[in-house]
Design an enzyme around this catalytic site. Structure first.
Site, mmCIF file in Angstrom:
data_model
loop_
_atom_site.group_PDB
_atom_site.id
_atom_site.type_symbol
_atom_site.label_atom_id
_atom_site.label_comp_id
_atom_site.label_asym_id
_atom_site.label_seq_id
_atom_site.Cartn_x
_atom_site.Cartn_y
_atom_site.Cartn_z
ATOM 1 N N SER A 111 0.850 -1.203 0.000
ATOM 2 C CA SER A 111 0.000 0.000 0.000
ATOM 3 C C SER A 111 0.878 1.243 0.000
ATOM 4 O O SER A 111 1.404 1.647 1.032
ATOM 5 C CB SER A 111 -0.923 0.037 1.226
ATOM 6 N N SER A 155 3.817 0.134 4.141
ATOM 7 C CA SER A 155 4.153 1.492 4.583
ATOM 8 C C SER A 155 2.926 2.378 4.719
ATOM 9 O O SER A 155 2.940 3.351 5.458
ATOM 10 C CB SER A 155 5.127 2.142 3.588
ATOM 11 N N ASP A 156 1.848 2.069 3.974
ATOM 12 C CA ASP A 156 0.696 2.959 3.859
ATOM 13 C C ASP A 156 1.145 4.374 3.508
ATOM 14 O O ASP A 156 0.661 5.361 4.058
ATOM 15 C CB ASP A 156 -0.144 2.961 5.135
ATOM 16 N N HIS A 157 2.103 4.469 2.607
ATOM 17 C CA HIS A 157 2.670 5.753 2.188
ATOM 18 C C HIS A 157 1.585 6.630 1.577
ATOM 19 O O HIS A 157 0.984 6.276 0.560
ATOM 20 C CB HIS A 157 3.783 5.487 1.176
ATOM 21 N N ARG A 163 1.012 5.152 -2.135
ATOM 22 C CA ARG A 163 0.444 6.069 -3.122
ATOM 23 C C ARG A 163 1.578 6.873 -3.767
ATOM 24 O O ARG A 163 2.222 7.672 -3.096
ATOM 25 C CB ARG A 163 -0.579 6.988 -2.449
#
Length: 432
Positions: free
Chosen positions: A61, A305-307, A63
């Protein structure tokens, strides 16, 4: 290019390797480990003395698209640099809420953006037209265009019948739904997790039931349709219990957790620190401990990371109005190592959660991608070289991402990526 990495500590959890081994690469693939193949002549030698040679990290995940321009403006160069600086060679791109990839042309435009020497980006297609609509997308056409699964943003579809239809459609195609288990009504207006701390701060809280109600719905519809589901960014202890039960039952489900939920709790919000306004919201210590245990025993498959790049203006608002999200690509390796160190777990366990674990998810979701996440012979030559013994301070202004917003700012972390190789081509070297 023919590449030879010498004198490094090769750590390959998928193949049970942890020792000093040279690596030989040609035509974008690993051709030998240990001894050189006959007549091998390297175009470049990399002396990895004092460094660990690791499979390229896989982030489920992150972006990296230009804000509001999924499928149009392409990928943001700063975010692709951040991926390489973090040793990430493959990532999954969630749908952009402002311009969801709900048409084949949008997916095709994203697929054309991938270039030699940058990390592979695997887009998720929108499950419904407009991402939050009542009409299903043409999933078969989107899959043909290149998306690996179908997602619905930060919450489940408000209309359960739409979700049921999506599961039936995806199951018939052999495709996967990539879902955030969050009930949209229970989550509405919330900016923190329900509990004493949110009450003390006067913040609207999101109850754990926002996740568990969504999970009950997902699992019940899975039983009816047989659809495969990946759960993105699980965040509660109760959710972990439901996942354990679903896996014992044999439902086709995988899951990941974000670096934020794995290491932080709601009290880290402090006095309205908007860098800690995240989605899902930070929860209590019991939730964090349950997530750590589930990641350790494999009930949760991967760490992501859920960047989510957010600019300074997005975090300058009052806490409840601030934009949720944080930069994370460059912190993924270090925070995985911190989790292992704090829990006295082997380094290989941490690395498995960001290499072999997510690789197994991708293999189940999109077998057409082929093997990844390891450095055995004939594997893709995606790797990173890291100094596992160093400590570094997170200085947001020094990160490659265009976003300097992170709840880990100022923290000392273990391990630092020194170089990244993608497809056998050197793609990143950390400036000394």
């Amino acid at each position: 290019m023919r590449l030879h990495t010498a004198n490094g500590r090769l750590i390959d959890p998928a193949n049970g390797v942890d020792g000093q081994h040279d690596l030989y690469i040609a035509a974008g693939r690993v051709v030998a480990v240990g001894a050189a193949p006959d007549a091998f002549q390297a175009d470049r030698h990399i002396d990895a003395k004092g460094l660990a040679v690791l499979p390229g990290l896989i982030d489920l995940s992150a972006r990296v698209a230009q804000a509001g321009n999924a499928g149009h403006g392409g990928f943001a160069p700063a975010e692709l640099r951040a991926a390489l600086a973090g040793g990430v060679t493959r990532l999954v791109l969630p749908p952009d809420a402002e311009s969801p990839p709900d048409e084949p042309t949008k997916i095709e435009a994203l697929m054309r953006q991938t270039q030699t020497g940058q990390c592979a980006v695997h887009p998720l297609g929108a499950m419904t037209v407009g991402l939050a609509g009542e009409t299903l997308t043409e999933m078969a056409l989107l899959a043909r265009a290149g998306c690996i699964a179908f997602a619905q943003g930060e919450s489940l579809a408000a209309d359960t019948r739409v979700l049921w239809g999506a599961m039936r459609y995806a199951s018939g195609l052999g495709q996967t739904l990539w879902l955030r288990p969050q009930d949209p009504w229970l989550a509405r207006g919330a900016s923190a997790a329900s509990g004493p701390y949110a009450e003390r701060l006067g913040l609207e809280g999101m109850p754990a039931q926002a996740e568990t109600v969504a999970l009950h719905t997902i699992f019940e519809l899975q039983r009816a349709t047989g659809a495969r589901v990946h759960l993105s960014r699980l965040s509660t202890a109760a959710g972990v219990d439901l996942l354990r039960a679903a896996r014992r039952e044999g439902l086709p489900v995988t899951a990941d957790v974000s670096i934020n939920s794995l290491l932080l709790t709601d009290v880290d919000i402090g006095f309205f620190d908007t860098n800690h306004h995240l989605s899902p919201p930070l929860r209590g210590q019991r939730d964090r401990d349950a997530l750590q245990s589930a990641l350790a025993d494999g009930v949760i498959d991967a760490l992501c990371s859920d960047h989510t790049p957010v600019d300074a203006r997005g975090k300058a608002a009052p806490f409840a109005a601030a934009t949720p999200g944080a930069t994370g690509l460059e912190l993924l390796l270090s925070l995985a190592l911190k989790w292992a160190r704090d829990g006295r777990r082997p380094v290989g366990d941490a690395l498995a959660r960001i290499t072999t674990g997510p690789a197994a998810v991708l293999s189940a979701v999109a077998p057409q991608l082929g093997p990844c996440g390891h450095l055995g012979v004939d594997a893709p030559a995606d790797l990173c070289l890291a100094d596992l013994d160093t400590e570094w301070m997170v200085m947001p202004a020094a990160l490659q991402s265009r976003s300097a917003q992170t709840p880990f700012a100022g923290m000392m972390l273990p391990g630092r990526v020194r170089a990244t190789v993608v497809g056998g081509q050197p793609a990143w070297e950390t400036p000394v």
